[in-house]
Design a protein around this motif. Structure first.
Motif, short mmCIF file in Angstrom:
data_model
loop_
_atom_site.label_atom_id
_atom_site.label_comp_id
_atom_site.label_asym_id
_atom_site.label_seq_id
_atom_site.Cartn_x
_atom_site.Cartn_y
_atom_site.Cartn_z
N LYS A 228 1.35 2.59 5.58
CA LYS A 228 0.16 1.99 5.92
C LYS A 228 0.69 0.66 6.05
CE LYS A 228 -3.19 4.31 2.94
NZ LYS A 228 -4.09 4.23 1.90
N ARG B 91 -10.81 -0.59 3.02
CA ARG B 91 -9.63 -0.05 2.24
C ARG B 91 -8.55 -1.26 2.57
NH1 ARG B 91 -8.73 5.41 1.95
NH2 ARG B 91 -10.48 6.77 2.60
N GLU C 53 -5.84 -1.24 3.68
CA GLU C 53 -5.14 -1.51 5.08
C GLU C 53 -6.09 -1.95 6.08
OE1 GLU C 53 -6.42 2.98 5.08
OE2 GLU C 53 -5.63 1.44 3.70
N GLU D 290 -4.51 -0.44 -3.17
CA GLU D 290 -5.59 0.50 -3.22
C GLU D 290 -6.12 0.60 -4.91
OE1 GLU D 290 -2.82 2.32 -0.28
OE2 GLU D 290 -2.61 1.48 -2.30
N TRP E 88 1.47 -0.38 9.87
CA TRP E 88 0.22 -0.66 10.64
C TRP E 88 -0.30 -2.04 10.41
CZ3 TRP E 88 -5.12 -1.76 9.88
CH2 TRP E 88 -5.82 -1.23 10.87
N PRO F 181 0.75 -1.13 0.08
CA PRO F 181 -0.09 0.04 0.12
C PRO F 181 0.81 1.26 0.00
CG PRO F 181 0.16 -0.91 2.15
CD PRO F 181 1.01 -1.65 1.43
#
Length: 241
Positions: free
Chosen positions: A88, A222, A224, A195, A91, A84
């Motif tokens: 991101k 999304r 993430e 994405e 995370w 991503p």
């Protein structure tokens, strides 16, 4: 009790000098001689140790007790995550480790905005390994998840292994939760697009190689969010949450 990953060999009765970065954390926490900490080296189980001395850059501990504690999932989940944007991925790695993922495979897919040179990819790999250690310390895991170097999606999709491969896509005809309710807990690889999702040709290639195409429900998540939600969904259906 503070927990630290330590690559040293750990045996009950031994007195060891902790790695410098662990010693730094102990000093930041203002721990002193006589305080107890938990150590693990990734081989399974954990050790209770007592701080013997705290010096400027050196901390020694006495290893007191071994506890065969494990919190690993009874099935191995591999998160195959297309790269991503921005940070991101940091995370995603952190939350995937907290949820018990066994392995993380970063993928370079057609619609990935991020393109890493060999040098940057290696630096990212080392950075993600550090995140895995920190997340394992925080979440109570005593075994470290693995993370591999960034792989080309087309090449990775054509590799054969014994895991069920699940591609999450709005094109799927069945939800992940519904599939999990009708199948016993087992090792799986979850394929998450970047994405914009995987390209049609990538999805077709994965299907031709035997992947299952499932959805995460009527809402589009999304990148993430999707992988973390999928791992949580499997754990909830299979009784690991």
């Amino acid at each position: 009790m503070p927990r630290f990953h330590c690559t040293e060999a750990l045996t009950v009765g031994a007195t060891i000098t902790l790695p410098e970065h662990v010693a730094h954390h102990i000093q930041v926490l203002r721990l002193n001689a006589g305080d107890h900490i938990t150590l693990f080296n990734g081989d399974g189980g954990e050790y209770v140790a007592t701080i013997a001395s705290v010096e400027k850059r050196r901390v020694t501990v006495e290893v007191k007790v071994f506890e065969p504690r494990e919190v690993e999932l009874p099935y191995a989940i591999t998160l195959a995550q297309a790269l991503p944007e921005a940070s991101k991925m940091d995370w995603i790695v952190e939350k995937a480790v907290e949820l018990g993922v066994h392995a993380i495979q970063p993928l370079a897919a057609q619609r990935c905005v991020v393109r890493l040179s060999a040098e940057r990819a290696e630096k990212k790999l080392q950075h993600w390994r550090g995140i895995i250690v920190s997340a394992s310390e925080q979440s109570g895991r005593n075994r470290l998840a693995s993370v591999s170097g960034v792989a080309d999606f087309n090449q990775w999709a054509q590799q054969q292994d014994l895991h069920v491969r699940i591609m999450l896509s709005p094109r799927g005809g069945q939800s992940l939760s519904d599939w999990a309710r009708h199948h016993p807990p087992q090792s799986v690889a979850l394929m998450i697009g970047p994405e914009g999702g995987f390209a049609d040709k990538e999805e077709d290639l994965a299907l031709a190689q035997g992947a299952l195409m499932l959805t995460m429900g009527p809402r589009v998540l999304r990148t993430e969010t999707a992988g973390v939600a999928a791992v949580a969904a499997l754990n909830a259906v299979w009784g690991a949450m």
